[in-house]
Design a protein around this motif. Sequence first.
Motif, PDB file in Angstrom:
ATOM      1  N   CYS A  86       0.840  -1.255   0.072  1.00 14.15           N
ATOM      2  CA  CYS A  86      -0.171   0.167   0.110  1.00 14.15           C
ATOM      3  C   CYS A  86       0.886   1.314  -0.269  1.00 14.15           C
ATOM      4  CB  CYS A  86      -0.838  -0.099   1.252  1.00 14.15           C
ATOM      5  SG  CYS A  86      -1.808   1.419   1.587  1.00 14.15           S
ATOM      6  N   ARG A  88       1.055   3.847   1.660  1.00 21.75           N
ATOM      7  CA  ARG A  88       0.203   5.190   2.055  1.00 21.75           C
ATOM      8  C   ARG A  88       1.262   5.927   3.039  1.00 21.75           C
ATOM      9  NH1 ARG A  88      -4.679   7.880   1.942  1.00 21.75           N
ATOM     10  NH2 ARG A  88      -4.714   9.361   3.949  1.00 21.75           N
ATOM     11  N   CYS A 111      -3.128   1.724   7.197  1.00 19.66           N
ATOM     12  CA  CYS A 111      -3.957   2.762   6.974  1.00 19.66           C
ATOM     13  C   CYS A 111      -5.516   2.626   7.242  1.00 19.66           C
ATOM     14  CB  CYS A 111      -3.726   3.611   5.780  1.00 19.66           C
ATOM     15  SG  CYS A 111      -4.495   2.530   4.299  1.00 19.66           S
ATOM     16  N   CYS A 114      -6.863   0.080   4.333  1.00 22.43           N
ATOM     17  CA  CYS A 114      -6.370  -1.195   4.383  1.00 22.43           C
ATOM     18  C   CYS A 114      -7.202  -1.854   5.589  1.00 22.43           C
ATOM     19  CB  CYS A 114      -4.762  -1.148   4.397  1.00 22.43           C
ATOM     20  SG  CYS A 114      -4.108  -0.868   2.760  1.00 22.43           S
ATOM     21  N   CYS A 136       1.925   3.030   5.404  1.00 22.13           N
ATOM     22  CA  CYS A 136       1.139   1.899   5.771  1.00 22.13           C
ATOM     23  C   CYS A 136       1.873   0.490   5.168  1.00 22.13           C
ATOM     24  CB  CYS A 136      -0.067   1.989   4.697  1.00 22.13           C
ATOM     25  SG  CYS A 136      -1.133   0.335   4.690  1.00 22.13           S
ATOM     26  N   CYS A 138       0.667  -2.574   4.824  1.00 22.23           N
ATOM     27  CA  CYS A 138      -0.316  -3.479   4.182  1.00 22.23           C
ATOM     28  C   CYS A 138       0.832  -4.068   3.039  1.00 22.23           C
ATOM     29  CB  CYS A 138      -1.363  -2.751   3.700  1.00 22.23           C
ATOM     30  SG  CYS A 138      -2.362  -4.067   2.994  1.00 22.23           S
ATOM     31  N   HIS A 153      -4.989  -5.004  -1.580  1.00 18.06           N
ATOM     32  CA  HIS A 153      -3.716  -5.428  -1.804  1.00 18.06           C
ATOM     33  C   HIS A 153      -3.238  -6.846  -2.118  1.00 18.06           C
ATOM     34  CE1 HIS A 153      -3.435  -1.136  -0.614  1.00 18.06           C
ATOM     35  NE2 HIS A 153      -3.021  -1.076  -1.758  1.00 18.06           N
TER      36      HIS A 153
HETATM   37 ZN   LIG Z   1      -2.713   1.088   3.302  1.00 23.40          ZN
END
Ligand SMILES: [Zn+2]
Length: 1737
Positions: A86, A88, A111, A114, A136, A138, A153
């Motif tokens: 991810c 982010r 995040c 996610c 993040c 993830c 994801h």
């Molecule tokens: Zn994320």
Amino acid sequence: MAEKSPDGLDLSKEWHEAADTRAELLRHLKEQVPRIFALKKELSPQDEEELVQSRLILPLECFLFGEHPQEGLQKLQQGSSSSQLCGRVFKEGETVYSCRDCAIDPTCVLCMDCFQDSVHKTHRYKMHASSGGGFCDCGDVEAWKIGPYCAKHDPGTATAMVTDDCGLEPELYERAERLFRVLLQYVTDFLVWEENFELPSELQPRTKEDAYYCVLYNDEHHSYDHVIYTLQRSVNCDHNEAHTHTALIDKEGRRAVKRGTLHSCQEAKDMIRSNSEHISLQPLRVEILHAAIMAHQTFALRLGAWFQKIIGYSVGFRQAFCQVSLEASADGDTPCLISRLMLHDARMYKGARKIVHELIFCSLLMETEFKRLFAIEFTKHYKQLQKDFINDDHERSISITALSVQIFTVPTLARHLIEEGNVIKVIVGTVMALLREHLDDNNRFFFLGYNSDKFSRIQVIFHDLRYILISKPSMWTEELRKQFLEGFMVFLGLLKCMQGMEEVKRQFGQHIAVEPEWEAGFSLQIQLRHILAMFQDWCSSDDEILLLTFKECHKALMRCTNQPFHREASDYYMCKHILHVRPYKVSQEPVSIHLPISRLLAGLYVLLCRSGAVERLQDPESCDFALLVELPLRCVVLAAQVSAEMWRRNGLSLVSQVYYYQDVKCRDEMYDKDILMLQIAASKMEPNHFLMLILLRFELFDFFNGSHSGKDQDELVHLNRLTEEMLYLLIVVVGERYVPGISQVSKEDVTMREVIHLLCIEPMAHSSLVKGLPENESHETGLESVITKVATFKKPGVSGHGLYEVKKELLEEFNPFFYHYSRSQHSKAEESQKKRRAQEGNDKALRPPVPPAFYQDFASVVRLLCCDIIIHILRRVLQRAAEEKTTHWTEAMIQRALHLMGQALLEEKAQLEDSRVEEVTFDFSLKARIIGSEHGKSVFLLLSKIKAVPSLEAQKDMIKWLLQMFEIIKCLREKSSPAASMSMEIAKPEESIQDKEKAERKRKAEAAKLHRQKIMAQMSAMQKNFIESNKMLYDNMPESGHQGEPVTSSESSANHQRELCVAVGPNRGSTPAEREVLTCILCQEEQEVTTRAAAMVLTACVQRSTVLTQCRGKIPTAHTDAVDGTSYPLFMPPELAVGTHTGSCGHVMHATCWQKYFEAVQNTTRNRLHAELIFDLENGEYLCPLCKSLCNTVVPLIPLEQLSFNYENAELIGQHLTMPRWIQVLGARINGLKSVTQDNGNNSSDDAKGFYGESQPDFRSILSYGVQEPRKFSDSIVDMIVVCATTVYRVGLQTAPNELCARVPLMTWNTCAFTIQAIENILQEEVKTLFGSLQNRQLAGLKAIVQFSATQRIKSSQAVIQRHFADMFGVLLPASSRKNTPSIVEVDFFHLLVGLVLSVPSLYQEETVDLHPSAVSSAYNHLYILRLVTMAHMLQVLFTSADFPAVAGEDDTEEAKAAAEWCSAMSQYSKRPMPELSGRAVAERVKRGIEPFLRCAALFFNCLTGVRPPEELLIILTVTAQVQMEPLCSYLALPSNVFQLFQEHRDTVAPLLQRWSESPVVSKVLNGKLQTVRYPRRRNRLIDLPDDYSALLNQASHFQCPKSTDDERKHPTLCLCCGAMLCSLSSCCLSQVDGEDVGACTAHAATCGAGVGMFLRIRECEIVLRASKTRGSTYPAPYLDDYGETDPHLVRGNPLHLCPERYRKLNQLWQQHCILEEIARSLEVVNVMFAFEWQML
Ligand SMILES: [Zn+2]
Ligand SMILES: [Zn+2]
Ligand SMILES: [Zn+2]
Ligand SMILES: [Zn+2]
Ligand SMILES: [Zn+2]
Ligand SMILES: [Zn+2]
Ligand SMILES: [Zn+2]
């Protein structure tokens, strides 16, 4: 701009074909960049962006793709798969989630998006606000034990394995690399460029313009306002411009504030510097940059964002970028580009740093292999980066060093970095280098005068060490061992500098002059705590490493030369034992509390024992345990002496150090390890020697060896306290075995024991338990896994929190001398457990618990309990008590000695039970019975003796138990032959005693039972007698059945009462005589409330309210001065937009007492700091002296006039005074009065005349129906009436007080009506009966307000009241002189009813005489007014209704027929056909619509007349409203079929109905052209909140501030009244209210809640109550975690769920108008020391 923009494709081809692409590219930039970014007149952002796109970005992208970027991109997207990470990047304040079950460590976060799509949503998650930076995790398989991907994801199974292939065509990849190389070089060059006037030669323009910028930089010394002030004075800009500049400087880090020649910029610079120096001592940082440089730097930043975008297109681009950024430079000397940027980080400004960091996030950190390479670079420069950070003044979140968490926490990377770069050594080395300045001559730390800011920055480095150590290796390689050991040794070097640092020496005589510095040392210790534990954890995973590290640690300790002995060893004798040691006195020589190496050694030793590797220690006896234990023992003694108050002169710093030494934050690597070392020594040393050493170091050797006579009092006190502490230490050394490695316990067992002991103090909330338990490096305490095993949960109520209570069966594990108890915890626990035992009928002996058995290596510790010295010590202690010399012993001392004996006896018993007597060497009981040499008494004998000591009463049970134990053991020893019979017999002595006790208890219980039976028999005899003699009475009870006469009599009496339950009209009930004697809360004197006496008053609070509004958010301005306006206050519009509420806490005072109190409050609070925050003196506010409610006035108490109604009279009058007659009489009176007062009698219109009939009654005929003298009131009551009326007027209309204003009486009627409506609303809301369920204070307040409103009239001009009456009456009957009278759909009829009823008596006023209507006259007035108003209201309901219920069935009831007839008549009048409506539907609809009105009317007449309501209104209404209708109507003298009204008065009302229906407004409503309120009105409630708090957080994360687009942190705040989401505490949403800057919430509350508001600050999870501009308070949000606790500011971060009961309570708070009160109360409690600017909310 005539120049044609170059074609991107052509240009890119040129570059491509050029020999030196780089040179060509730079040439283009050299030309274009200054033309866009350094213009004389700044372009608008849009224009600028357009130019950048077309002239710069497009050619670059054409070059990259080799074709038009759009086409290239399309091709690219076909073949690419999106990223699995991810990535982010978090903004500051964004909510992030971690999973406590699955995250590798707490730094792994998701995040919001996610998380919501992940499996962790149902796990034990934590949420908290990000501090910015970080991204993040993830998709990072190394971060999560399970569920690394969210649904979005998840690569899925099909497309899983295409990741490593970048998927770019080689040609494209090659082009990308070429372009990135040039551009990244360009970006790097400019971001690190430090020349202000000169460009690099390649970019040097041919002619250099004289154009410069004056650039202002962000710093941490100047506030927003300073900068604005400075700018306004220095560069000639207005406030707005300065504000914009400042905001951008804060956000970006710098900003050009002026463009001009070098000279003019120089001037501006000087101005700014000197202006800013005036305010704060430091000048602002200003620099002058050449315009071209500024331009290139701006574009370099722009390119940073561009890179991010391009990298996002494809993995291939990302890899190309990573490749370029890590490439070694051609010459090999300068570091790679990314390193250059990192190394320059601390010198860059905020905006540039952010771009670089984000670029690293989205490129290097997203690719495993490049991440590894980057990590190596990062480690290489680690020391330099940290040094730069230390000297930087920016926060860590915008420093490159914050990236460490992304690298070091990855297990494989961490391991790799240890092996390849020895990162442990690098990090510890960095710390050492930075702390070097704090070393003293002995190479120990010394923090006097340290810089705390810098120091806290250094401490952050320890986080990195912790990250590296997070996951211990599952497999060790030779390389790893080598590197780790090397790192460990460097770490030992750091510990060595701490070992023995900050020594203290006991102060004699004088108190120390300056408290020594100690916080720094302890914060270092706190930082190291987890690291020490983790090092030990690593060591324990490999025997070889464990042995090596132990040896190194031992060596290091031996090399420490701190705290040396100053004298030679000598021999000490006691009980024929000789100890040869060197003397040392803690009370006289320097001693240190910091001994990390000794403690680490103790930890490692236990690990060695646990793994069995201790056998492999080559020469274990080489350790001199007496020497190893020396320093920890000194430290323990120091703590004991401090506790014995021997170090009082050393001040608070030492007390604090000792506190932390044993506190949960430090103890596991301090105190606990010292105890461990003592246990190690005790297991290895000869027990007598060990005890002698302890006695020596406690400085008690002589005290126990010789005589203790001749000591002075002070010294004895010290010696006694030290003896207590020493005995306690022995208890701990022998008994504390809950350490894995000492005995066979698991970590879980340890936690369970801690929890049990915490709960033995008192039941606790989850969070308090967490605070009382040590956290591991992942902030886990292990509480959840054990809590259900040891405790039961008690749910919280509407306030407070859930509590855990320890399970009963675990109480036997309670140890009153648990070593983690503080002194106060110890005594609390002891007390509560004794109490508990007593309640359960047990004795009070708090026996020592049976401890788990020591492991083999420590088994010999128990020898301490039966060695000669301990017997000697015990005998000495007991003897002193037996001799009863009170100065020589204390109860605490005896208690500890008893506990020790208990431990010894339990040990002996266990050993005897486990093995045969001959094998048992533990012989405490035998030694205890040996007669001592000196005074000839054995311990056992002494024990029996002190049983009789009176001052040891509390210990009696314990002594008894000990004596029993002696017996049991004796039996065990004697009757040991055959094993089988033994167990039976041993149990006997104890049992027999228990049996005896049991028998005794049984006997007592039986005696008690007999006694009870006897009394019962007596009672029942008496009862029988009573029933006999009162037989009649019992027979009449309903359940006794119908037995003739009595039933009918009760029926008739019910009928009789029934008649009286009417409040209105000629059949009204009487007002009961009510003698009220009240006590003044101030002087406590009683007084009867009468009209002539001095006034008694009720506390009261008047406030504007929108609780009932039907148009939230719209408050009409009340500033119309004309009394005869069409709206408030003369008429309340039906929307009830804003009303005036008067509430009371129901507390009574004398008016004079109140006045005195108020004056006193005024005088005292003027001097009190911030008192104005609590109440507003200017506006008469004060706190109720009893309950601290906020009040702003008082309501005088006016007694009801007793009245027995004359029904005969009433009937007679009734024959004459029919409704039409009454209307005529009133009309004549109104007109007559008008002609008298206004001299325009001829004005009455024909229209009006028509209604009043031909025969105009006489002007005075009204008086003929009965008048009486008005009531007289004492002066003080009259004064109080004025006080109250003025407040209502002032607050309700938000205007200056004016007691003569004509609107004063209107406002008193309005507040009366509104308050009743508010109360009716609450009752309906809470499903309570109309009467009988009000709280006393509400009822008292309501009665007082109604009586006050009825009486207030006497203080106004009667002419004014008469005019008001006439104006109001005009709504119902045509008025002669009024224009703009509202139609029936434009008024609230309840307000009108109250106004008419309370003003009608003024019509009786004669010029010369004060007259008042008689009771009978009033009854008729009330009757007809109520009937007219009700009929008008019914019509209002009909006209505004669109939704008629579908009712099945015929219109065969009377009611339905009447309704149908009425309805059709109405449709004729209004000329709007109302077809297809069944009479029943109409009847239902109208009845439902008028019900609230009737309920309010009933309340009103009840308070006005005091007539008892019918029983039905006192019973809880469970069925339907239908049931209520009948009693309501009967109480109000209305026919129960309300439509009958129209039939009864058909001739009178027909013309009225017609008139009402003809109003143009009515027809607008009927044609749907005008929206109006429907009846019954909507009941307002606080908005619905979601059950799961994360849903709200989610909502907040999508919140967009309506006024700004920047990504700065916002505080989304929810209005709970209307659901509006606001942007609070933010400069973007400031607005002006009454010429003052206020925050979004304040502005919103002004319209939404008439100034009062209830908000939920979502990210903080906190309710904010706010009242006026200056006042507000916080209140816990109605969200609870699973443990029944709230979590303001999400500190704990547990999942939260809505608690409906709490939310209901908040709803009540709001509906009952208690917000003001709540705020005042909370402010009074908090006693704020600083002013929070509530208006900025
Ligand atoms: Zn994320
Ligand atoms: Zn995801
Ligand atoms: Zn999970
Ligand atoms: Zn009083
Ligand atoms: Zn009160
Ligand atoms: Zn609102
Ligand atoms: Zn905003």
